[in-house]
Every structure is written in structure tokens, then in C-alpha cells.
Design a protein around this motif. Structure first.
Motif, PDB file in Angstrom:
ATOM      1  N   CYS A   1      37.614  37.350  34.123  1.00  0.00           N
ATOM      2  CA  CYS A   1      38.942  37.630  33.588  1.00  0.00           C
ATOM      3  C   CYS A   1      39.176  36.705  32.393  1.00  0.00           C
ATOM      4  O   CYS A   1      39.215  35.483  32.552  1.00  0.00           O
ATOM      5  CB  CYS A   1      40.013  37.407  34.659  1.00  0.00           C
ATOM      6  SG  CYS A   1      41.701  37.677  34.054  1.00  0.00           S
ATOM      7  N   GLN A   2      39.297  37.298  31.224  1.00  0.00           N
ATOM      8  CA  GLN A   2      39.412  36.504  30.010  1.00  0.00           C
ATOM      9  C   GLN A   2      40.688  35.673  29.976  1.00  0.00           C
ATOM     10  O   GLN A   2      40.689  34.541  29.492  1.00  0.00           O
ATOM     11  CB  GLN A   2      39.351  37.420  28.778  1.00  0.00           C
ATOM     12  CG  GLN A   2      38.023  38.127  28.592  1.00  0.00           C
ATOM     13  CD  GLN A   2      36.885  37.166  28.277  1.00  0.00           C
ATOM     14  OE1 GLN A   2      37.105  36.040  27.859  1.00  0.00           O
ATOM     15  NE2 GLN A   2      35.655  37.620  28.469  1.00  0.00           N
ATOM     16  N   LYS A   3      41.794  36.209  30.506  1.00  0.00           N
ATOM     17  CA  LYS A   3      43.056  35.466  30.460  1.00  0.00           C
ATOM     18  C   LYS A   3      43.060  34.335  31.482  1.00  0.00           C
ATOM     19  O   LYS A   3      43.448  33.206  31.168  1.00  0.00           O
ATOM     20  CB  LYS A   3      44.237  36.397  30.715  1.00  0.00           C
ATOM     21  CG  LYS A   3      45.582  35.677  30.563  1.00  0.00           C
ATOM     22  CD  LYS A   3      46.749  36.637  30.601  1.00  0.00           C
ATOM     23  CE  LYS A   3      48.066  35.891  30.367  1.00  0.00           C
ATOM     24  NZ  LYS A   3      49.236  36.804  30.367  1.00  0.00           N
ATOM     25  N   CYS A   4      42.608  34.623  32.705  1.00  0.00           N
ATOM     26  CA  CYS A   4      42.577  33.581  33.737  1.00  0.00           C
ATOM     27  C   CYS A   4      41.480  32.558  33.453  1.00  0.00           C
ATOM     28  O   CYS A   4      41.530  31.438  33.942  1.00  0.00           O
ATOM     29  CB  CYS A   4      42.361  34.202  35.121  1.00  0.00           C
ATOM     30  SG  CYS A   4      43.727  35.256  35.676  1.00  0.00           S
ATOM     31  N   GLY A   5      40.456  32.990  32.687  1.00  0.00           N
ATOM     32  CA  GLY A   5      39.416  32.058  32.262  1.00  0.00           C
ATOM     33  C   GLY A   5      38.355  31.781  33.290  1.00  0.00           C
ATOM     34  O   GLY A   5      37.718  30.728  33.254  1.00  0.00           O
ATOM     35  N   SER A   6      38.124  32.735  34.218  1.00  0.00           N
ATOM     36  CA  SER A   6      37.115  32.493  35.245  1.00  0.00           C
ATOM     37  C   SER A   6      36.659  33.813  35.853  1.00  0.00           C
ATOM     38  O   SER A   6      37.211  34.882  35.559  1.00  0.00           O
ATOM     39  CB  SER A   6      37.686  31.582  36.332  1.00  0.00           C
ATOM     40  OG  SER A   6      36.684  31.226  37.256  1.00  0.00           O
ATOM     41  N   CYS A   7      35.636  33.720  36.707  1.00  0.00           N
ATOM     42  CA  CYS A   7      35.138  34.885  37.419  1.00  0.00           C
ATOM     43  C   CYS A   7      35.926  35.087  38.702  1.00  0.00           C
ATOM     44  O   CYS A   7      36.159  34.122  39.449  1.00  0.00           O
ATOM     45  CB  CYS A   7      33.645  34.715  37.755  1.00  0.00           C
ATOM     46  SG  CYS A   7      32.549  34.880  36.332  1.00  0.00           S
ATOM     47  N   TYR A   8      36.298  36.341  38.947  1.00  0.00           N
ATOM     48  CA  TYR A   8      36.997  36.714  40.167  1.00  0.00           C
ATOM     49  C   TYR A   8      36.263  37.881  40.820  1.00  0.00           C
ATOM     50  O   TYR A   8      35.538  38.630  40.164  1.00  0.00           O
ATOM     51  CB  TYR A   8      38.435  37.144  39.871  1.00  0.00           C
ATOM     52  CG  TYR A   8      39.379  36.022  39.503  1.00  0.00           C
ATOM     53  CD1 TYR A   8      39.224  34.745  40.020  1.00  0.00           C
ATOM     54  CD2 TYR A   8      40.453  36.251  38.640  1.00  0.00           C
ATOM     55  CE1 TYR A   8      40.101  33.726  39.692  1.00  0.00           C
ATOM     56  CE2 TYR A   8      41.340  35.240  38.310  1.00  0.00           C
ATOM     57  CZ  TYR A   8      41.156  33.974  38.835  1.00  0.00           C
ATOM     58  OH  TYR A   8      42.013  32.963  38.514  1.00  0.00           O
TER      59      TYR A   8
END
Length: 264
Positions: A123-130
Motif C-alpha cells: 500500500c503506497q499510502k500506508c507505506g508497507s505490505c499488507y
């Protein structure tokens, strides 16, 4: 009959990873089984000025645990030919024998993740892999994972513990979340929004409040702010809770006193 020789590689490593090499920390020129071992060791030093964390990409030298040969970072030992880790990432300088973790390198995160590349998205906005299970149904919070767990205060982004995305979009360790809910704590420690389905509990509160009327001298309204929908409203005062008129949640807080109401 000729005795067969086992092809199984000897297990080495530490409590964090199984591997057949150690790393030389470029920051202090000392040898450790892994970066977590390094960080734990230096955090115990008496002088706070000596505390620091190893930057995984800066590692240049590793030591084979079988033949003790120090060499440039690579998956195969240059001396004895043993594979120093079944999983190897030349970017993160990372080795691990337990491939059941389904490790993969995420270019956007810049580090290796576990769980399987096909089961996670960045997730580019959250800045991590989900997990892909929350791809279209999570609330984005900018750089949410690049923060500390609000319960144990460990940095989430590169933690080896699993994380949970809350309904509000904030994140915390899964173990910490479970411990929090086991203690009947249902609010996000960061924004105070409800993180569980509390509808059944709200219904029980409705019945309790209906069955236990307040004495006449306490039958007045108070101003409340709802933590869930952020709306302000008035509710009948009751020691068991105050219900939001907009979303029907009891996750509210008073923003007035009886004296404020009487002077209004």
C-alpha cells in the motif's frame, strides 16, 4: 551394506534465524549471529552513547559457521561451498533456512517480508505490505507502519512480529492487539475509535440503562463527543455511559459538567 551419509545441512544460527553464517557489523566491527542479536547486545551497553542499530544493507562481510571463513556477502561459502541460507537476499544481506516463512523482497518497502509474495500487496499510502485480504477494505493512514506499536513501543516497519491493521487504519502487533482485547480494551490506543464489533455490547448497555433509571436529581443531559463518528450531541446522564445520537455508539466522552449545562 554401505552406510549412507546424510545430506542434511547442519543447523546453526540464533533464536531469530536458522542460518550457516554470522555477520560482521560494519558499525562496530564485531561479529554477531544476526542484526537483531547485534541490536539487543548494544542496547544493553551501559553508555547510552554506544547504543545504535545495525543498517542491514551496510553489511559487507559474513563468516561461514562451518569453516569459519570470512568473506564477501554471498549465498554460497567461497571456501567450503555450503549454502549459508536457503533463502538469501543480496539487497538486505539476509539469510534464513526456514523457507516455510515464504520470504520475499519488497522493492517498495526496501526490505524482505514474510508470508508469500502472492499473499501481500504494498500500500503506497500506508507505506508497507499488507495482506491481500485488506486490499480494498482498509482505511489508509499515511506511513501507518512507520511508527511504534502503541502497546509495546517496538518499531513496526521492520519488526519480525506479525502486525494487525485496525478498523481505523492504525497498526499494532497482532500479539499486542490480542492482549489488549483480552483485557476488554476495545479502543484504538492512538485515536480511541472502536476496533471491535461492539453492537451486541451496546444493546446490553441499552437494556441496563433502561432498567436502572438515574435518581431525579441526576436526570439531566450532558454534552458528549463521539470517538467513533466525531459528532457532538447531548445525551441523558447515566453512570453506565452516554449514547451517541448519530452512530448509536457508547464510545463517547463528556465535554461538559452539570454546572456547564445549568448555566447554558
Amino acid at each position: 551394506m554401505e552406510k549412507q551419509v546424510s545430506a542434511r545441512k547442519p543447523q546453526c544460527g540464533c533464536e531469530h534465524y536458522k542460518r550457516r553464517c554470522k555477520i560482521r557489523a560494519p558499525c562496530c566491527d564485531k561479529i554477531f549471529p544476526c542484526r537483531h542479536c547485534h541490536n539487543e547486545a548494544v542496547s544493553l551497553l551501559t553508555n547510552p552513547k554506544d547504543h545504535h542499530e545495525l543498517v542491514r544493507r551496510d553489511v559487507q562481510q559474513v563468516i561461514c559457521s562451518l569453516c569459519n571463513t570470512e568473506q564477501q556477502v554471498a549465498q554460497i561459502c567461497s571456501n567450503c561451498g555450503v549454502k549459508m541460507g536457503e533463502y538469501f537476499c543480496g539487497i538486505c544481506k539476509f539469510y534464513d533456512d526456514d523457507t516455510t516463512k515464504e520470504q520475499f523482497h519488497c522493492d517498495d518497502c526496501g526490505i524482505c517480508r514474510v508470508g508469500g509474495r502472492d499473499k501481500y500487496f504494498h500500500c503506497q499510502k500506508c507505506g508497507s505490505c499488507y495482506s491481500v485480504t485488506v486490499r480494498d477494505n482498509h482505511v489508509c493512514v499515511e506511513n501507518s507502519m512507520k511508527n511504534y506499536c502503541p502497546v509495546c513501543y517496538e518499531y513496526l516497519f521492520d519488526s519480525i512480529k506479525g502486525s494487525t491493521v485496525l478498523k481505523c487504519g492504525h497498526t499494532m502487533h497482532s500479539d499486542c492487539f490480542n492482549e489488549m482485547t483480552d483485557q476488554n480494551q476495545y479502543r484504538c490506543p492512538i485515536c480511541s475509535k472502536t476496533v471491535l464489533d461492539m453492537s451486541h455490547y451496546w444493546q446490553l448497555l441499552d437494556m441496563e440503562i433502561e432498567a436502572n433509571k438515574m435518581p431525579e436529581e441526576y436526570q439531566y443531559e450532558v454534552s458528549i463527543l463521539c470517538n467513533d463518528c466525531n459528532s457532538m450531541s447531548k445525551a441523558p446522564f447515566h453512570i453506565l455511559g452516554h449514547k451517541c445520537k448519530e452512530c448509536k455508539s457508547y464510545n463517547t466522552r463528556r465535554i461538559s459538567t452539570p454546572s456547564d449545562e445549568s448555566n447554558a
